[in-house]
Design a protein around this motif. Structure first.
Motif, mmCIF file in Angstrom:
data_model
loop_
_atom_site.group_PDB
_atom_site.id
_atom_site.type_symbol
_atom_site.label_atom_id
_atom_site.label_comp_id
_atom_site.label_asym_id
_atom_site.label_seq_id
_atom_site.Cartn_x
_atom_site.Cartn_y
_atom_site.Cartn_z
ATOM 1 N N VAL A 646 -0.138 8.193 -24.943
ATOM 2 C CA VAL A 646 0.636 6.975 -24.677
ATOM 3 C C VAL A 646 1.401 7.115 -23.363
ATOM 4 N N GLN A 647 2.000 8.260 -23.129
ATOM 5 C CA GLN A 647 2.747 8.479 -21.886
ATOM 6 C C GLN A 647 1.841 8.358 -20.668
ATOM 7 N N ASN A 660 11.958 10.065 -27.192
ATOM 8 C CA ASN A 660 12.417 9.833 -28.568
ATOM 9 C C ASN A 660 11.957 8.477 -29.083
ATOM 10 N N THR A 661 12.039 7.476 -28.208
ATOM 11 C CA THR A 661 11.591 6.130 -28.597
ATOM 12 C C THR A 661 10.096 6.114 -28.861
ATOM 13 N N LEU A 662 9.326 6.822 -28.034
ATOM 14 C CA LEU A 662 7.877 6.892 -28.248
ATOM 15 C C LEU A 662 7.548 7.545 -29.586
ATOM 16 N N HIS A 663 8.287 8.590 -29.938
ATOM 17 C CA HIS A 663 8.084 9.223 -31.243
ATOM 18 C C HIS A 663 8.321 8.220 -32.369
ATOM 19 N N GLU A 664 9.384 7.399 -32.241
ATOM 20 C CA GLU A 664 9.685 6.389 -33.261
ATOM 21 C C GLU A 664 8.565 5.359 -33.346
ATOM 22 N N ILE A 665 8.037 4.938 -32.183
ATOM 23 C CA ILE A 665 6.991 3.914 -32.142
ATOM 24 C C ILE A 665 5.725 4.410 -32.844
ATOM 25 N N LEU A 666 5.325 5.642 -32.559
ATOM 26 C CA LEU A 666 4.132 6.188 -33.203
ATOM 27 C C LEU A 666 4.366 6.466 -34.680
ATOM 28 N N LEU A 699 3.999 -0.607 -31.290
ATOM 29 C CA LEU A 699 2.777 0.016 -30.790
ATOM 30 C C LEU A 699 1.711 -1.036 -30.503
ATOM 31 N N ALA A 700 1.571 -2.002 -31.401
ATOM 32 C CA ALA A 700 0.562 -3.043 -31.207
ATOM 33 C C ALA A 700 0.847 -3.856 -29.949
ATOM 34 N N VAL A 701 2.094 -4.216 -29.741
ATOM 35 C CA VAL A 701 2.460 -4.992 -28.551
ATOM 36 C C VAL A 701 2.268 -4.160 -27.291
ATOM 37 N N LEU A 702 2.657 -2.885 -27.350
ATOM 38 C CA LEU A 702 2.539 -1.997 -26.187
ATOM 39 C C LEU A 702 1.067 -1.812 -25.787
ATOM 40 N N LYS A 704 -1.505 -3.798 -26.498
ATOM 41 C CA LYS A 704 -2.068 -5.060 -26.006
ATOM 42 C C LYS A 704 -1.636 -5.311 -24.570
ATOM 43 N N SER A 705 -0.351 -5.040 -24.287
ATOM 44 C CA SER A 705 0.164 -5.235 -22.932
ATOM 45 C C SER A 705 -0.549 -4.311 -21.947
ATOM 46 N N ALA A 706 -0.774 -3.052 -22.329
ATOM 47 C CA ALA A 706 -1.469 -2.105 -21.455
ATOM 48 C C ALA A 706 -2.904 -2.550 -21.204
ATOM 49 N N GLU A 707 -3.564 -3.061 -22.246
ATOM 50 C CA GLU A 707 -4.943 -3.524 -22.098
ATOM 51 C C GLU A 707 -5.025 -4.671 -21.099
ATOM 52 N N GLU A 708 -4.073 -5.592 -21.188
ATOM 53 C CA GLU A 708 -4.071 -6.737 -20.277
ATOM 54 C C GLU A 708 -3.827 -6.311 -18.835
ATOM 55 N N LYS A 709 -2.985 -5.293 -18.635
ATOM 56 C CA LYS A 709 -2.669 -4.855 -17.273
ATOM 57 C C LYS A 709 -3.762 -3.984 -16.668
#
Length: 725
Positions: A646-647, A660-666, A699-702, A704-709
């Motif tokens: 993800v990073q 820390n936020t990424l750990h929470e998201i996963l 995670l789903a929003v992140l 999808k956003s990465a795919e679009e970019k």
């Protein structure tokens, strides 16, 4: 408004300190936490109002002094606090004991309505029931009083009744107009009829097909019923200069009424934090324990028949876009005959309630069945809005202590009114009723206590009495908070509507942010206006558990369980600093609060929507699309993604999120908790989102956003710019 009489002495135990249960020959054990006490001395007839509260140690010493009280109230909910306030303002030396936080039970888990009861009036008319009519009449009078006595915590709210059949229009119009008529001069605002177009303009989410029109009437709504309870409690204490809050675990207690065994009247208590047992003597003991009414009565007399008929009422909170900002909705006849309210509350939408028989418990839990029932009823009225299970932000269950009158010939008839009974030993029990009528219930109870125990006191003094925070409140008070302290406007409005004139005391201890704006007031979570200073203020008012802070001193747990969960570590840190908690104590508080959110506030039923056994019901094209999105992160085709994957993707699109936020998201999607998200888990997530059972997945929003970019850019047709050159 100042109190007309001062109190000879007042003691309050609750908010988490010491508990009481009664029994002539037995002790009873409870599981919950925390209580506090206050003791005051004032010369009779001289108004006293001290600004500084005594320490907890001073309070406990006063309670254990052996002095005899006139009135000892058991139960620190709306009714118990109301009884203590009524007794104290009549000049009676009063003690109040509570096994948990004040207003921690049914009193904080209501629909938030301050109402007379439209459906009760309908039943009164249809059944020619004069007693039911009197109950509605009294409730409407008390509604007006409560709105006037706590204007910062309550307000009138227009409620819409949609009409989908022509014959219902005159039928409901007559009923609502009778509701106005019964209220008389206490009518908040006159009801009125709306055309279909006007109804849709005011409530655009309404289902349009077959809509005939609507009727709008007015009732009251409380910003927070727990805060109302604390405000009533504060009035009891400050009438003689003190306010109670709390700290100990509920312990063993017994009651002795009018000397059947000992010649004494009072309560035996044990504080679990201190382990100390002691007696509190009183001329009169009042049982105001709500759903626990019968367990207390049987401790006084094991042969007494039950009068409480516990009923569970579940409520859910959904995002604010489900309702207009200032218009509620009433469904008068659901699929099973119950009534559902749909109300704007704290910029969210609250929907409820159910009405199901239940066992009495200190920890009622909302069920998936009840949540889905409410959602299905909401779907019947809303159009163009997909009512999703994943949009349920919080859910809770409260136990209504409905009662049968033991003096009635028909012992099976359930009364929606309150009942005051006196046992052979002199124990006075007040049961039934509702939040709106707490003052009238307290008046009737203390009148009975004075008559039965020959207490020397005057008439009720609480009509017209303003509650804590009301005295210096005005609708524009928040502007002064913004101007004088540099608070955000939203935060200032929240403080003014919660603490009233006491909001300045919170603002004074608010921390400097170090930003240009706001100058002071660090939020506990970004999307809600609760600030760290409220935790400190709550501790100063005897809050001793993190659960008390997230659910009653603030409303976070009732608004969004995930936000409350996110705020917990910081809340525990602040409380630990204020109360000198060790690391082990902080860990215990954190785990207890998490368990409260998980079971009692709907976190469990929310997380159960996505489990490792969740079905994947996606079409072949959807599966291929989501696999492609997943493999943008899983470049090595491992079959799973980690925080490193993800990073890497985030770095390529210039997005920074702390580790820390990424750990929470996963972790939200990592169903087997192995530190990585497998393809199957991702497909389960997308399937749950597609079915509406899960929403707001970061995670789903992140992804999808990465795919679009990162996806291929499509050329913009020249005709969109007028043809170009």
């Amino acid at each position: 408004m100042a109190f007309r009489k001062a109190v000879k002495g007042t003691a309050l135990i609750g908010g988490g300190a010491i508990a009481t249960v009664f029994g002539l020959s037995q002790f009873s054990q409870y599981r919950n936490k925390h209580g506090a006490l206050v003791q005051v001395e004032a010369e009779e007839g001289v108004p006293v109002r001290r600004e500084h509260l005594p320490t907890r140690e001073q309070q406990l010493a006063a309670l254990q002094s052996g002095a005899e009280f006139d009135v000892l109230v058991i139960g620190g909910g709306a009714t118990g606090c109301g009884c203590a306030l009524d007794a104290a303002t009549r000049g009676l030396k009063t003690a109040l004991l509570e096994r948990d936080d004040f207003s921690s039970g049914t009193s904080s888990r209501s629909t938030k309505l301050i109402h007379g009861g439209v459906r009760y009036l309908q039943k009164a008319i249809m059944n020619l029931d004069f007693e039911q009519y009197r109950m509605v009449k009294e409730a409407l009078e008390e509604r007006a009083h409560l709105l006037q006595s706590a204007p910062h915590l309550s307000a009138p709210l227009p409620i819409m009744l949609p009409i989908y059949k022509w014959w219902q229009l005159p039928y409901y119009w007559v009923g609502i107009k009778l509701y106005d008529l019964v209220a008389g001069s206490q009518c908040l605002k006159s009801s009125y009829v709306l055309t279909k177009s006007r109804a849709l303009e005011l409530f655009p989410m309404l289902r349009r097909d077959r809509l005939v029109g609507a009727i709008v009437y007015y009732d009251g709504v409380a910003q927070g019923t727990a805060e109302l309870g604390l405000s009533v409690l504060a009035g009891t204490a400050r009438s003689a200069g003190v306010r109670g809050g709390g700290a100990d675990e509920l312990g063993k207690c017994g009651v002795h009424c009018r000397g059947v065994l000992t010649g004494e009247c009072g309560v035996h208590c044990r504080g679990v934090l201190t382990g100390k047992e002691f007696d509190v003597r009183a001329k009169c003991v009042i049982n105001a324990t709500g759903p626990f009414t019968d367990s207390v009565r049987k401790m006084d007399d094991q042969e007494v028949p039950n009068i409480c008929q516990p009923s569970a009422g579940v409520h859910i909170v959904m995002p604010g876009y489900y309702s207009p900002d200032n218009m509620g909705l009433l469904d008068p006849a659901t699929s099973d005959g119950r009534v559902i309210f749909f109300l704007p509350w704290e910029k969210m939408t609250i929907a409820g309630t159910t009405d199901s028989p239940t066992d009495v418990t200190s920890h009622p839990i909302p069920t998936e069945e009840d949540i889905n029932f409410i959602l299905s009823e909401v779907r019947n009225y809303l159009a163009d809005v997909e009512v999703r299970r994943g949009d349920v932000l919080a859910a809770w269950s409260g136990i209504r202590p409905l009662v049968t009158n033991p003096d009635s010939k028909d012992t099976q008839s359930i009364s929606r009114n309150h009942v005051v009974t006196v046992s052979d030993s002199g124990l006075i029990t007040i049961a039934g009723g509702k939040w709106t009528t707490y003052r009238a219930m307290a008046r009737d109870t203390i009148d009975t206590a004075i008559r039965e125990h020959s207490l020397r006191a005057g008439s009720c003094q609480t009509m017209g009495l303003q509650l804590e925070g009301a005295e210096h409140w005005s609708p524009t008070l928040y502007i002064r908070l913004v101007q004088d302290y540099g608070l955000e406007s939203e935060v200032a409005q929240h403080l003014a509507s919660t603490y009233g004139g006491k909001a300045f005391e919170v603002a004074k201890i608010a921390q400097v942010t170090g930003k240009r704006w706001p100058i002071v007031g660090k939020r506990l979570v970004s999307e809600f206006p609760y600030i760290e200073a409220e935790v400190v203020y709550g501790v100063k008012e005897y809050a001793r558990t993190a659960v008390d802070i997230i659910s009653r001193r603030t409303r976070l747990a009732f608004l969004n369980v995930q936000a409350a969960h996110e705020a917990l570590p910081r809340i525990v840190d602040i409380m630990g600093k204020e109360l000198n908690w060790c690391e082990q104590k902080k860990k215990e508080e954190l785990e207890t609060a998490k368990a409260f959110l998980y079971y009692e506030m709907g976190y469990k039923v929310k997380t159960d929507q996505l489990t490792d056994s969740s079905e994947i019901s996606l079409g072949p094209s959807d599966i291929e699309r989501y696999k492609k999105r997943f493999h943008m992160f899983d470049k090595d085709k491992k079959g799973f993604i980690t925080i490193v994957d993800v990073q890497r993707v985030l770095q390529s699109i210039s997005v920074q999120i702390d580790e820390n936020t990424l750990h929470e998201i996963l972790n939200e999607v990592d169903l087997n908790k192995n530190g990585q998200v497998e393809l199957n888990e991702f497909l389960q997530l997308m399937s749950a989102i597609q079915k509406g059972r899960v929403s707001g997945s970061r995670l789903a929003v992140l992804m999808k956003s990465a795919e679009e970019k990162l996806g291929p850019r499509q050329a913009i047709p020249v005709d969109r710019s007028g043809g170009g050159l």
